[in-house]
Each structure stands twice: as C-alpha cells, then as structure tokens.
Design an enzyme around this catalytic site. Structure first.
Site, PDB file in Angstrom:
ATOM      1  N   HIS A   1      14.604 -39.525 -36.729  1.00 16.19           N
ATOM      2  CA  HIS A   1      15.538 -40.666 -36.586  1.00 16.19           C
ATOM      3  C   HIS A   1      16.341 -40.757 -35.566  1.00 16.19           C
ATOM      4  O   HIS A   1      16.729 -39.711 -34.923  1.00 16.19           O
ATOM      5  CB  HIS A   1      16.153 -40.559 -37.992  1.00 16.19           C
ATOM      6  CG  HIS A   1      15.514 -40.610 -39.381  1.00 16.19           C
ATOM      7  ND1 HIS A   1      15.385 -41.550 -40.001  1.00 16.19           N
ATOM      8  CD2 HIS A   1      15.162 -39.140 -39.755  1.00 16.19           C
ATOM      9  CE1 HIS A   1      14.669 -41.103 -41.372  1.00 16.19           C
ATOM     10  NE2 HIS A   1      14.620 -39.760 -41.219  1.00 16.19           N
ATOM     11  N   TYR A   2      16.997 -41.940 -35.249  1.00 16.87           N
ATOM     12  CA  TYR A   2      18.232 -42.164 -34.594  1.00 16.87           C
ATOM     13  C   TYR A   2      19.105 -42.722 -35.510  1.00 16.87           C
ATOM     14  O   TYR A   2      18.916 -43.183 -36.693  1.00 16.87           O
ATOM     15  CB  TYR A   2      17.869 -42.933 -33.186  1.00 16.87           C
ATOM     16  CG  TYR A   2      17.595 -44.381 -33.468  1.00 16.87           C
ATOM     17  CD1 TYR A   2      18.154 -45.569 -34.360  1.00 16.87           C
ATOM     18  CD2 TYR A   2      16.631 -45.088 -32.417  1.00 16.87           C
ATOM     19  CE1 TYR A   2      17.942 -46.683 -34.267  1.00 16.87           C
ATOM     20  CE2 TYR A   2      16.317 -46.365 -32.268  1.00 16.87           C
ATOM     21  CZ  TYR A   2      16.978 -47.174 -33.259  1.00 16.87           C
ATOM     22  OH  TYR A   2      16.667 -48.625 -33.483  1.00 16.87           O
ATOM     23  N   THR A   3      20.448 -42.692 -35.313  1.00 14.47           N
ATOM     24  CA  THR A   3      21.401 -42.896 -36.187  1.00 14.47           C
ATOM     25  C   THR A   3      21.569 -44.421 -36.365  1.00 14.47           C
ATOM     26  O   THR A   3      21.717 -44.999 -37.167  1.00 14.47           O
ATOM     27  CB  THR A   3      22.845 -41.873 -35.957  1.00 14.47           C
ATOM     28  OG1 THR A   3      22.993 -42.409 -34.592  1.00 14.47           O
ATOM     29  CG2 THR A   3      22.774 -40.735 -36.091  1.00 14.47           C
TER      30      THR A   3
ATOM     31  N   GLU B   1      18.494 -36.533 -37.908  1.00 14.38           N
ATOM     32  CA  GLU B   1      19.048 -37.931 -37.650  1.00 14.38           C
ATOM     33  C   GLU B   1      19.809 -37.534 -35.814  1.00 14.38           C
ATOM     34  O   GLU B   1      20.403 -36.416 -35.761  1.00 14.38           O
ATOM     35  CB  GLU B   1      20.225 -38.324 -38.378  1.00 14.38           C
ATOM     36  CG  GLU B   1      19.892 -38.889 -39.496  1.00 14.38           C
ATOM     37  CD  GLU B   1      19.451 -40.337 -39.453  1.00 14.38           C
ATOM     38  OE1 GLU B   1      19.609 -40.812 -38.292  1.00 14.38           O
ATOM     39  OE2 GLU B   1      19.118 -40.930 -40.604  1.00 14.38           O
TER      40      GLU B   1
ATOM     41  N   HIS C   1      10.437 -42.006 -38.084  1.00 11.16           N
ATOM     42  CA  HIS C   1      10.668 -42.836 -39.123  1.00 11.16           C
ATOM     43  C   HIS C   1       9.975 -44.238 -39.207  1.00 11.16           C
ATOM     44  O   HIS C   1       9.421 -44.603 -40.304  1.00 11.16           O
ATOM     45  CB  HIS C   1      12.202 -43.285 -39.238  1.00 11.16           C
ATOM     46  CG  HIS C   1      12.456 -43.733 -40.415  1.00 11.16           C
ATOM     47  ND1 HIS C   1      14.113 -44.142 -40.815  1.00 11.16           N
ATOM     48  CD2 HIS C   1      12.070 -43.783 -41.724  1.00 11.16           C
ATOM     49  CE1 HIS C   1      14.155 -44.600 -42.053  1.00 11.16           C
ATOM     50  NE2 HIS C   1      12.806 -44.404 -42.730  1.00 11.16           N
TER      51      HIS C   1
ATOM     52  N   ASP D   1      13.052 -46.453 -35.395  1.00  9.15           N
ATOM     53  CA  ASP D   1      13.388 -45.212 -34.947  1.00  9.15           C
ATOM     54  C   ASP D   1      12.615 -44.276 -34.901  1.00  9.15           C
ATOM     55  O   ASP D   1      11.710 -44.015 -35.889  1.00  9.15           O
ATOM     56  CB  ASP D   1      14.865 -44.933 -35.576  1.00  9.15           C
ATOM     57  CG  ASP D   1      14.800 -44.703 -37.095  1.00  9.15           C
ATOM     58  OD1 ASP D   1      14.047 -45.614 -37.717  1.00  9.15           O
ATOM     59  OD2 ASP D   1      15.347 -43.728 -37.720  1.00  9.15           O
TER      60      ASP D   1
HETATM   61 ZN   LIG Z   1      15.462 -43.711 -39.654  1.00 11.40          ZN
END
Ligand SMILES: [Zn+2]
Length: 262
Positions: free
Chosen positions: A46-48, A112, A154, A164
């Site tokens: 993921h990215y935040t 994340e 994700h 993301d």
């Molecule tokens: Zn995500």
C-alpha cells in the site's frame, strides 16, 4: 516511536513484545486486528495516501472508526515500524478479492509505504525506502508460504476503489531482489485497442485472461466500468508507461507474457 500508540490492548497470543522482523526498528501497536481465518499467501503493498507519515501511523493505531491497520509501516527514510503481529489479521485490504477469494485481510500481510499518494502529491519512492521494503519483504517471505504471484498491490485486489501503491512503485526492482513476479512490459506499439463501451468475443477473452491472472471480474463480454478499472489496475502494476484503462496491444502482450511466466 516505540509504543507511541499502544493502547494496552491484549489478545489471545498476548501483546507483541518485539517486532516479528529484525528489520523493524520498533513497535507502535494498533488495537485494530482480529484472528486470521486463512493461511497467509499474499503480501499486499500500500501507500499511506496521507500528507504526513506520522499522521498515517496514528491513523493506523486509532481505535476510533474507521478502524484500520497494517502489519508494517515503512517511512521514506527507510525506518520500519510494526503495528500488528504477523499472526494476526490486520485491517488494511477492505472489500476486494484475488483468485476468486474475498477476505484478503485474512490471507495477507499488509505493508503501508509512506507516500502522499495521488490525492496529496504522488512522488517517487526514495531509494532508502525501497531498500527497506525489499529487506522487510524478503524477511517476511522466510516465515510465510507466499508465492511470487502472491505479492500484490492493493489496487490489484480492489481495482474499483484503490490506486495504491501506484504506477511509480518499482515492482521490477523488487523482483530483481527476489520479491514478486515480473515480466518486462511490452513496448507501446500500434495495434488493436479495446476500451469501455465495446463488446464481443475479444472483450470476453480479455476478461478471461485478467480473471486467470487473479483479478476479480466477471466475464461478460462487455467492456464496462469494472473491466476498465481492472485494466487500469493491471497497468499500474505491470505496464506502468501508460495507465489509461485502454487495453492496447502492449497491455495485451504484457498480460499474456505474465500468464506464461507463472
Ligand atoms: Zn491501500
């Protein structure tokens, strides 16, 4: 920041006392987790998607709704913090599916990666951060039976909702270091293209190939919004040079190459 948001939460296995991974520099325990209902076979990136990494960490530890979490957070300088024990089900994936199975949280470990994301100023992931993601991932792979095909974005499991970690995430670099599967994307080239609104046997074939790759979509023969979202997600991961939801010759070639490589 060890313990900076530990809410003195207890669970069946007892609270995590030290990180599962030696690459994690500390703990910031989140109360947002429950029991797994399936063996782990996915590592989900993921990215935040927030302006600030520490704010993102606070959110992942917040006991108030919407309750979310991830197993690890990787900051832009390469610092790694663990929030949820790997044995527990963290709440990062939400609604989605892969290979026809829902409850992605039960079968995944979530990382994340701090980046403002498309909403707040998407930017390249710094080298120190990517090196940290690679070290952490390789370490996670020693503890769980996750195949290269199980290392996902994700956006792969929730194409209609999520972007993301996005088209700047260096999947090829990760694969070079033993993390995930990669095929060289076919160059952009002239040829037949399929896009939203079209229908017929070629669309049916496209949908069948995407479903075979693992994406959650129904083979209808109609290039609808859901199909466009899946083509876009495929491009974000595998053919990053152009992310437009149009199934061009390069996208189709890359998809076929990917399936052949599995
Ligand atoms: Zn995500």
């Amino acid at each position: 920041m060890t313990g900076s948001c530990d809410h003195d939460h207890h669970h069946d296995d007892g609270p995590l006392e030290r990180p599962d991974s030696p690459w994690a520099g500390g703990l910031a325990l989140s109360p947002n987790h429950d029991a797994r209902r399936a063996p782990v076979d996915i590592l989900l990136m993921h990215y935040t998607g927030m302006p600030d990494g520490l704010a993102a960490l606070r959110r992942l530890c917040d006991p108030n709704p919407p309750r979310v979490s991830a197993h690890y957070v990787v900051f832009e300088d390469g610092e790694i913090v663990q929030c949820v024990a790997e044995g527990r089900r963290a709440w990062h994936a939400g609604a989605g599916s892969w290979q026809g199975r829902e409850d992605v949280n039960s079968r995944s470990i979530g990382i994340e990666i701090v980046n403002p994301g498309h909403e707040w100023g998407y930017r390249p992931f710094p080298e120190a951060q990517i090196a940290a993601v690679i070290n952490l991932s390789r370490d996670i792979l020693t503890r769980h039976a996750i195949a290269p095909t199980g290392i996902l974005a994700h956006s792969d499991t929730a194409p209609g909702r999520k972007q993301d970690p996005g088209e700047l995430f260096p999947w090829g670099r990760l694969a070079d270091e033993g993390v995930g599967l990669w095929v060289s994307p076919a160059p952009l080239q002239p040829g037949p293209t399929y896009r939203r609104g079209e229908e017929g046997p070629p669309i049916q074939a496209l949908q069948a190939l995407l479903a075979m790759a693992g994406y959650g979509l129904t083979v209808t023969g109609v290039f609808d919004a859901a199909t466009e979202a899946v083509v876009t997600a495929f491009q974000r991961h595998w053919r990053q040079a152009r992310v437009d939801g149009i199934a061009d010759a390069s996208t189709l070639r890359t998809l076929r190459d990917l399936l052949a490589a599995r």
